[in-house]
Enzyme design. Structure first.
Site, mmCIF file in Angstrom:
data_model
loop_
_atom_site.group_PDB
_atom_site.id
_atom_site.type_symbol
_atom_site.label_atom_id
_atom_site.label_comp_id
_atom_site.label_asym_id
_atom_site.label_seq_id
_atom_site.Cartn_x
_atom_site.Cartn_y
_atom_site.Cartn_z
ATOM 1 N N HIS A 1 69.857 27.493 45.292
ATOM 2 C CA HIS A 1 69.225 26.687 44.252
ATOM 3 C C HIS A 1 68.890 25.280 44.751
ATOM 4 O O HIS A 1 67.816 24.754 44.450
ATOM 5 C CB HIS A 1 70.118 26.601 43.022
ATOM 6 C CG HIS A 1 69.482 25.879 41.871
ATOM 7 N ND1 HIS A 1 68.424 26.396 41.164
ATOM 8 C CD2 HIS A 1 69.732 24.652 41.331
ATOM 9 C CE1 HIS A 1 68.061 25.542 40.228
ATOM 10 N NE2 HIS A 1 68.838 24.479 40.305
ATOM 11 N N ASP B 1 76.240 25.831 35.060
ATOM 12 C CA ASP B 1 75.089 26.498 35.648
ATOM 13 C C ASP B 1 74.277 25.521 36.482
ATOM 14 O O ASP B 1 73.919 24.436 35.999
ATOM 15 C CB ASP B 1 74.212 27.071 34.543
ATOM 16 C CG ASP B 1 72.963 27.720 35.099
ATOM 17 O OD1 ASP B 1 73.085 28.762 35.753
ATOM 18 O OD2 ASP B 1 71.869 27.155 34.905
ATOM 19 N N GLY C 1 60.733 33.513 31.013
ATOM 20 C CA GLY C 1 62.021 33.835 31.626
ATOM 21 C C GLY C 1 62.933 34.670 30.759
ATOM 22 O O GLY C 1 63.940 35.197 31.247
ATOM 23 N N HIS D 1 71.955 38.626 49.358
ATOM 24 C CA HIS D 1 71.705 37.203 49.219
ATOM 25 C C HIS D 1 73.004 36.404 49.245
ATOM 26 O O HIS D 1 73.035 35.240 48.841
ATOM 27 C CB HIS D 1 70.964 36.915 47.908
ATOM 28 C CG HIS D 1 69.628 37.557 47.834
ATOM 29 N ND1 HIS D 1 69.431 38.761 47.204
ATOM 30 C CD2 HIS D 1 68.432 37.182 48.319
ATOM 31 C CE1 HIS D 1 68.160 39.092 47.296
ATOM 32 N NE2 HIS D 1 67.532 38.164 47.979
#
Length: 579
Positions: free
Chosen positions: A399, A554, A484, A217
């Site tokens: 993202h 992040d 999560g 990826h």
């Protein structure tokens, strides 16, 4: 870079449509991916594989007799959503059940596990095998955390052969799991890859060097070493894999080998490398059986390659050498003429849920939720490139695109619901479902879950009071953490979500209006997101490269802060009911 492109956000769907058009004799388009053109035979387990797009021939190229019955196809470098996996599994399933097999990534595990639960609830027997062959992604003591790369092919081949033999679901699962346990891979990269629509690669490698242990990826390698000759590279790869020989393979002298090109390393170079590997394996007392040299799990134009070894037993060798006939992988002789055509599902039927009857006030609240989701879409559209840049520092760079796809789908679903007169709860639920379905990946699943949970808490009775909204945000926070598994300090969106929820609850409890409370809570989330720059990731794809992310916030926390700030600006313009 991508030379053929319409819209980066629709790249995966457009490519899948073209793939099916080119292989109509073997595959058919189903919602969420592809399935074999013919129906799965009664009594035969359906093997459903999948993962993000951008790795062809993984995953759609491996659908056909001898390997998979269907493939769920996510966005570029993002897992398919649970809805996509369920849809493909339904299309492929027979009475014998379904095996889900995929690379071990956080988003894939989250979405495939949800799909497995739903399939079982519908009465479809289902089991799962996660591929964990990449030795560089976690130490031997934590093999369950390793990711899947080109070793996918070994596991898929074992599962497909077992299904063709008529094995039951438990036996198919057991053989696939054994194949995974006896498979090891390692990769190197000489340059990074570039996502569709972007100008810069996800990572770079200094001239004359190579990155060892990169991911498919675009995750950078765990170490950078000097470029080696073919013989030197063969020695490096072989030594590290043989040092990881599985304990269960003691005495096994026959191996399957895959030399896999990641995009830009061409066949002649791969053959050169394989030629240097053969004497090293023979010196180690190993006999190579039916080697595979070519492209099996790619990463756009990444200049890189990987070596995979599977230690065979008698049954695994039968599977490894068995015939197969798919768009991208053909071996031996397979008769596909007698395959029964599948009955295509009715994908034109409307999936719009019946709207709950609403008062004028409730419908107005639904319209305000639509404006809030539109605001999220707009800010994500504006910041998508920056979010991708942040994600590429230690992750896979998807993202921004994933958030963009999710937010656009949510806005479209919210608009349809609001136009039908739905209240705030229904608008949120349908927006969440659309977000999860189109975005895929970890963030897509969690954002979809959060919106759905909020909608279920708020409901459609009139306009929600500030305390009701705060309670809904808290419920969403609990659902996200429960699903999560992230906690404060893990460097995820939770680092911004938890302080936001806590601050919103405290302010509304003091009697603050929703707009003021939300805006102040959004400021808290923004500060918390910025603070993640000082954290090291403990979850997700960035974990193996944690030092690289130090000093960078992040992206999940940043996108959350941007979203709630945009919603705050919308709330300032409206008077929701305040208690």
């Amino acid at each position: 870079m991508s030379y053929v492109l319409n819209d980066a956000a629709s790249f995966a769907d457009d490519s899948a449509d073209g793939f099916v058009a080119a292989h109509r004799n073997l595959v058919r388009r189903v919602r969420g991916g592809v399935a074999r053109a013919g129906a799965t035979a009664p009594g035969q387990v359906a093997v459903v594989i999948g993962g993000g797009s951008g790795h062809y021939p993984a995953f759609a190229g491996l659908v056909g007799p001898g390997i998979a019955h269907g493939a769920a196809m996510g966005n570029v470098f993002a897992s398919p959503s649970a809805q996509q996996v369920v849809s493909v599994a339904r299309a492929a399933a027979s009475d014998a059940g379904v095996l889900l097999a995929y690379g071990n990534y956080a988003g894939d595990a989250l979405n495939f596990d949800q799909a497995q639960d739903q399939l079982r609830a519908e009465g479809i027997p289902c089991q799962t095998v996660r591929v964990t062959d990449d030795i560089c992604s976690a130490p031997p003591a934590e093999q369950e955390k390793r990711r899947g790369i080109a070793g996918d092919l070994v596991v898929f081949r074992a599962a497909g052969w077992a299904a063709e033999q008529g094995f039951d679901l438990e036996s198919v699962t057991a053989l696939a799991a054994r194949a995974n346990e006896r498979t090891r891979s390692i990769g190197v990269a000489f340059s990074g890859c570039t996502l569709p629509g972007t100008a810069e690669p996800l990572f770079t490698v200094p001239p004359g060097m190579m990155a060892v242990g990169m991911g498919i990826h675009g995750e950078p390698g765990i170490e950078t070493v000097s470029m080696a000759t073919a013989s030197g590279l063969a020695g490096l790869l072989t030594d590290r894999l043989l040092a990881e020989r599985p304990e269960t393979a003691d005495g096994a002298g026959r191996i399957g080998v895959i030399v896999n090109g990641l995009g830009s390393v061409k066949s002649e170079e791969l053959f050169l490398l394989y030629g240097a590997i053969v004497p090293l394996m023979e010196k180690a007392g190993l006999t190579i059986v039916d080697p595979e040299v070519g492209e099996y799990a790619t990463s756009f134009e990444m200049a890189g390659l990987s070596l995979t070894v599977v230690w065979l037993d008698d049954e695994l060798e039968q599977a490894w050498r068995s015939p197969a006939y798919t768009p991208a992988y053909r071996k031996g002789a397979v008769d596909i003429s007698a395959t029964a055509p599948a009955v295509a599902p009715d994908e034109t039927a409307s999936e719009v849920a019946a709207m709950a009857a609403s008062s004028e006030e409730a419908a107005a609240a639904g319209a305000q939720v639509l404006k809030a989701i539109d605001a999220i879409k707009n800010v994500i559209d504006r910041e998508a490139d920056e979010l991708g840049r942040l994600d590429a520092i230690a992750g896979d760079g998807d993202h921004g695109i994933g958030m963009q796809r999710g937010a656009r789908a949510a806005a479209q679903a919210a608009a349809a619901a609001s136009a039908a007169g739905a209240g705030a709860g229904t608008v949120l639920v349908l927006a969440g479902d659309a977000w999860a379905d189109k975005a895929g990946g970890t963030s897509g699943a969690l954002w979809g879950l959060a919106l759905r949970t909020m909608g279920q808490q708020i409901g459609d009775d009139d306009a929600p009071a500030p305390a009701t909204v705060a309670q809904a945000v808290t419920a969403a926070r609990e659902a996200v953490q429960r699903t999560g598994k992230a906690e404060i300090g893990d460097k995820t969106l939770v680092d911004a979500l938890v302080p936001f929820a806590e601050r919103l609850t405290a302010l509304t409890s003091e009697g603050r209006g929703l707009a003021q409370a939300w805006t102040e809570a959004a400021q808290t989330a923004t500060a918390a997101a910025a603070g993640t720059a000082d954290l090291l990731p403990r979850l997700g794809r960035a974990r193996p490269h944690m030092e690289k992310s130090l000093g960078t916030p992040d992206p999940g926390a940043v996108s959350f802060a941007l979203a709630v700030t945009a919603v705050g600006a919308v709330l300032d313009a409206y008077d929701l009911k305040e208690n």
